[in-house]
Scaffold this motif. Structure first.
Motif, PDB file in Angstrom:
ATOM      1  N   ASN A   1      -7.324 -43.309  68.023  1.00  0.00           N
ATOM      2  CA  ASN A   1      -6.312 -44.343  67.775  1.00  0.00           C
ATOM      3  C   ASN A   1      -5.054 -44.073  68.595  1.00  0.00           C
ATOM      4  O   ASN A   1      -4.438 -45.008  69.143  1.00  0.00           O
ATOM      5  CB  ASN A   1      -5.962 -44.398  66.289  1.00  0.00           C
ATOM      6  N   ALA A   2      -4.674 -42.788  68.679  1.00  0.00           N
ATOM      7  CA  ALA A   2      -3.503 -42.425  69.484  1.00  0.00           C
ATOM      8  C   ALA A   2      -3.740 -42.748  70.956  1.00  0.00           C
ATOM      9  O   ALA A   2      -2.835 -43.231  71.652  1.00  0.00           O
ATOM     10  CB  ALA A   2      -3.187 -40.943  69.306  1.00  0.00           C
ATOM     11  N   LEU A   3      -4.963 -42.504  71.423  1.00  0.00           N
ATOM     12  CA  LEU A   3      -5.296 -42.823  72.823  1.00  0.00           C
ATOM     13  C   LEU A   3      -5.202 -44.319  73.079  1.00  0.00           C
ATOM     14  O   LEU A   3      -4.707 -44.747  74.126  1.00  0.00           O
ATOM     15  CB  LEU A   3      -6.706 -42.325  73.152  1.00  0.00           C
ATOM     16  N   THR A   4      -5.679 -45.113  72.126  1.00  0.00           N
ATOM     17  CA  THR A   4      -5.612 -46.566  72.279  1.00  0.00           C
ATOM     18  C   THR A   4      -4.168 -47.033  72.368  1.00  0.00           C
ATOM     19  O   THR A   4      -3.824 -47.888  73.193  1.00  0.00           O
ATOM     20  CB  THR A   4      -6.308 -47.258  71.097  1.00  0.00           C
ATOM     21  N   THR A   5      -3.305 -46.453  71.530  1.00  0.00           N
ATOM     22  CA  THR A   5      -1.887 -46.803  71.558  1.00  0.00           C
ATOM     23  C   THR A   5      -1.269 -46.437  72.896  1.00  0.00           C
ATOM     24  O   THR A   5      -0.518 -47.225  73.485  1.00  0.00           O
ATOM     25  CB  THR A   5      -1.143 -46.079  70.420  1.00  0.00           C
ATOM     26  N   MET A   6      -1.588 -45.229  73.393  1.00  0.00           N
ATOM     27  CA  MET A   6      -1.061 -44.802  74.688  1.00  0.00           C
ATOM     28  C   MET A   6      -1.569 -45.698  75.808  1.00  0.00           C
ATOM     29  O   MET A   6      -0.810 -46.085  76.700  1.00  0.00           O
ATOM     30  CB  MET A   6      -1.485 -43.355  74.960  1.00  0.00           C
ATOM     31  N   GLN A   7      -2.840 -46.055  75.745  1.00  0.00           N
ATOM     32  CA  GLN A   7      -3.431 -46.901  76.787  1.00  0.00           C
ATOM     33  C   GLN A   7      -2.779 -48.280  76.814  1.00  0.00           C
ATOM     34  O   GLN A   7      -2.479 -48.811  77.887  1.00  0.00           O
ATOM     35  CB  GLN A   7      -4.934 -47.025  76.554  1.00  0.00           C
ATOM     36  N   ASP A   8      -2.551 -48.838  75.640  1.00  0.00           N
ATOM     37  CA  ASP A   8      -1.890 -50.147  75.563  1.00  0.00           C
ATOM     38  C   ASP A   8      -0.480 -50.072  76.138  1.00  0.00           C
ATOM     39  O   ASP A   8      -0.038 -50.969  76.868  1.00  0.00           O
ATOM     40  CB  ASP A   8      -1.844 -50.636  74.120  1.00  0.00           C
ATOM     41  N   GLY A   9       0.229 -48.992  75.793  1.00  0.00           N
ATOM     42  CA  GLY A   9       1.581 -48.822  76.317  1.00  0.00           C
ATOM     43  C   GLY A   9       1.595 -48.685  77.826  1.00  0.00           C
ATOM     44  O   GLY A   9       2.432 -49.299  78.507  1.00  0.00           O
ATOM     45  N   HIS A  10       0.676 -47.894  78.357  1.00  0.00           N
ATOM     46  CA  HIS A  10       0.590 -47.730  79.817  1.00  0.00           C
ATOM     47  C   HIS A  10       0.269 -49.064  80.495  1.00  0.00           C
ATOM     48  O   HIS A  10       0.814 -49.368  81.567  1.00  0.00           O
ATOM     49  CB  HIS A  10      -0.497 -46.718  80.167  1.00  0.00           C
ATOM     50  N   SER A  11      -0.604 -49.844  79.889  1.00  0.00           N
ATOM     51  CA  SER A  11      -0.993 -51.135  80.482  1.00  0.00           C
ATOM     52  C   SER A  11       0.203 -52.073  80.562  1.00  0.00           C
ATOM     53  O   SER A  11       0.388 -52.780  81.567  1.00  0.00           O
ATOM     54  CB  SER A  11      -2.113 -51.779  79.663  1.00  0.00           C
ATOM     55  N   GLU A  12       1.031 -52.063  79.522  1.00  0.00           N
ATOM     56  CA  GLU A  12       2.217 -52.923  79.525  1.00  0.00           C
ATOM     57  C   GLU A  12       3.208 -52.490  80.608  1.00  0.00           C
ATOM     58  O   GLU A  12       3.760 -53.324  81.331  1.00  0.00           O
ATOM     59  CB  GLU A  12       2.885 -52.887  78.153  1.00  0.00           C
ATOM     60  N   VAL A  13       3.427 -51.183  80.702  1.00  0.00           N
ATOM     61  CA  VAL A  13       4.334 -50.675  81.737  1.00  0.00           C
ATOM     62  C   VAL A  13       3.780 -50.973  83.124  1.00  0.00           C
ATOM     63  O   VAL A  13       4.515 -51.341  84.049  1.00  0.00           O
ATOM     64  CB  VAL A  13       4.551 -49.156  81.562  1.00  0.00           C
TER      65      VAL A  13
ATOM     66  N   ILE B   1       0.652 -43.267  86.067  1.00  0.00           N
ATOM     67  CA  ILE B   1       0.026 -44.032  84.994  1.00  0.00           C
ATOM     68  C   ILE B   1      -1.477 -44.152  85.225  1.00  0.00           C
ATOM     69  O   ILE B   1      -2.275 -44.058  84.292  1.00  0.00           O
ATOM     70  CB  ILE B   1       0.669 -45.430  84.884  1.00  0.00           C
ATOM     71  N   GLY B   2      -1.856 -44.353  86.481  1.00  0.00           N
ATOM     72  CA  GLY B   2      -3.280 -44.421  86.800  1.00  0.00           C
ATOM     73  C   GLY B   2      -4.006 -43.141  86.432  1.00  0.00           C
ATOM     74  O   GLY B   2      -5.132 -43.180  85.921  1.00  0.00           O
ATOM     75  N   GLN B   3      -3.346 -41.996  86.675  1.00  0.00           N
ATOM     76  CA  GLN B   3      -3.942 -40.709  86.306  1.00  0.00           C
ATOM     77  C   GLN B   3      -4.037 -40.580  84.788  1.00  0.00           C
ATOM     78  O   GLN B   3      -5.055 -40.117  84.251  1.00  0.00           O
ATOM     79  CB  GLN B   3      -3.097 -39.568  86.879  1.00  0.00           C
ATOM     80  N   TYR B   4      -2.976 -40.999  84.091  1.00  0.00           N
ATOM     81  CA  TYR B   4      -3.002 -40.965  82.622  1.00  0.00           C
ATOM     82  C   TYR B   4      -4.139 -41.828  82.073  1.00  0.00           C
ATOM     83  O   TYR B   4      -4.861 -41.418  81.157  1.00  0.00           O
ATOM     84  CB  TYR B   4      -1.677 -41.462  82.046  1.00  0.00           C
ATOM     85  N   GLN B   5      -4.288 -43.013  82.650  1.00  0.00           N
ATOM     86  CA  GLN B   5      -5.339 -43.924  82.178  1.00  0.00           C
ATOM     87  C   GLN B   5      -6.726 -43.325  82.399  1.00  0.00           C
ATOM     88  O   GLN B   5      -7.618 -43.453  81.546  1.00  0.00           O
ATOM     89  CB  GLN B   5      -5.232 -45.280  82.906  1.00  0.00           C
ATOM     90  N   GLY B   6      -6.902 -42.667  83.534  1.00  0.00           N
ATOM     91  CA  GLY B   6      -8.185 -42.006  83.792  1.00  0.00           C
ATOM     92  C   GLY B   6      -8.447 -40.884  82.802  1.00  0.00           C
ATOM     93  O   GLY B   6      -9.567 -40.732  82.296  1.00  0.00           O
ATOM     94  N   ASN B   7      -7.398 -40.110  82.497  1.00  0.00           N
ATOM     95  CA  ASN B   7      -7.531 -39.031  81.510  1.00  0.00           C
ATOM     96  C   ASN B   7      -7.853 -39.587  80.129  1.00  0.00           C
ATOM     97  O   ASN B   7      -8.646 -39.005  79.380  1.00  0.00           O
ATOM     98  CB  ASN B   7      -6.253 -38.205  81.454  1.00  0.00           C
TER      99      ASN B   7
END
Length: 301
Positions: A240-252, A59-65
């Protein structure tokens, strides 16, 4: 069954050692705040923690990407929004030039203004990122996208390559757009069309009533505007898609951190109870061992 002195001594030493080890372990746990010091403390919990931490690393790698992709997409959107503004100014000048009420001097002045706007548009298309790489050249990031060839025609030097980045498990986002798709599709482009229009406006003997160049130029510009505006919309959708993914990763990430804490963090209240139990047992064993060690047959006769 009789217990020999040697057996009794071994039992007492074993009890002392066990209680001492228990106290030492709890002291280490309290010092680190962790219940799990080694996997053998709780193999199942240790396995779950290891898997959760592996997921956290991903998830940390995804967030950085996502952060890098968001910066890249916003930068492209900024340049293309500016390009859209320039194209609207060009369109206004085209309409003004085509109203038939302008003399040669006015048309020549419009030609100069169109040329300046064209320079601005070319500069935007040839923009570079912070690493000196061309933004709109596709995968040919070291090649200037828009140049004039030996015959004086504008050409696109990049490619239509797509760069993607992983932002989730099996999820990718396209990072780039290219000038070829936006400005050079269909065999007609606004840059060469502007060159033709500027030459016509500077010709004092040009007959606009018998020419379709203004109408043709406006058609090419409108197609370009539609293409660039659509690309800007696409860039916004990706953000917008990135924001949605980022929010989801943050919750997980928050959920996993909470679960890891439940599995490996020490409950200090429970640890204190265990510590006191070990301490009492150790003191009792020491006291008993001291008393029994001093006893002999002569002391009770």
């Amino acid at each position: 069954m009789r217990v020999s002195t040697n057996q009794y001594s071994q039992m007492m030493s074993g009890s002392l050692s066990q209680n001492s080890l228990g106290i030492n372990k709890i002291m280490q746990q309290m010092a680190t705040g962790k219940r799990l010091l080694v996997p053998s403390d709780d193999p199942m919990a240790s396995t779950r923690v290891m898997n959760l931490k592996r997921e956290q690393a991903a998830i940390g790698q995804y967030q950085g990407n996502i952060e890098q992709a968001d910066v890249a997409l916003k930068k492209q959107e900024t340049y293309l929004s500016s390009a859209t503004d320039v194209l609207h100014q060009v369109r206004d000048l085209m309409l003004w030039a085509g109203n038939g009420a302008n003399g040669p001097d006015e048309l020549a002045a419009m030609a100069n203004e169109l040329e300046h706007l064209q320079d601005s548009l070319v500069s935007l298309v040839n923009s570079k990122d912070e690493n000196g790489k061309y933004i709109f050249s596709g995968n040919e990031v070291n090649t200037q996208p828009l140049v004039k060839d030996e015959e004086g025609n504008w050409t696109y030097q990049g490619d239509t390559g797509i760069r993607e980045v992983v932002v989730g498990d099996g999820v990718t986002i396209q990072l780039n757009v290219n000038a070829g798709d936006m400005f050079f599709s269909g065999g007609v482009d606004i840059f060469n069309q502007l060159d033709e229009l500027v030459d016509a406006l500077r010709d004092p003997d040009f007959d606009f009533e018998g020419s379709e160049i203004i109408g043709r130029s406006i058609d090419v510009l409108d197609d370009t505007l539609l293409s660039v505006s659509g690309t800007v919309t696409s860039l916004g959708s990706r953000q917008n898609a990135l924001t949605t993914m980022q929010d989801g990763h943050s919750e997980v990430e928050l959920f996993n951190n909470d679960l890891i804490g439940q599995l490996e963090d020490l409950d200090y209240a429970d640890a204190m109870v265990q510590y006191n139990n070990y301490l009492l047992a150790l003191q009792a064993t020491q006291s008993t061992y001291a008393k029994t060690a001093s006893l002999s047959l002569f002391s009770i006769m």
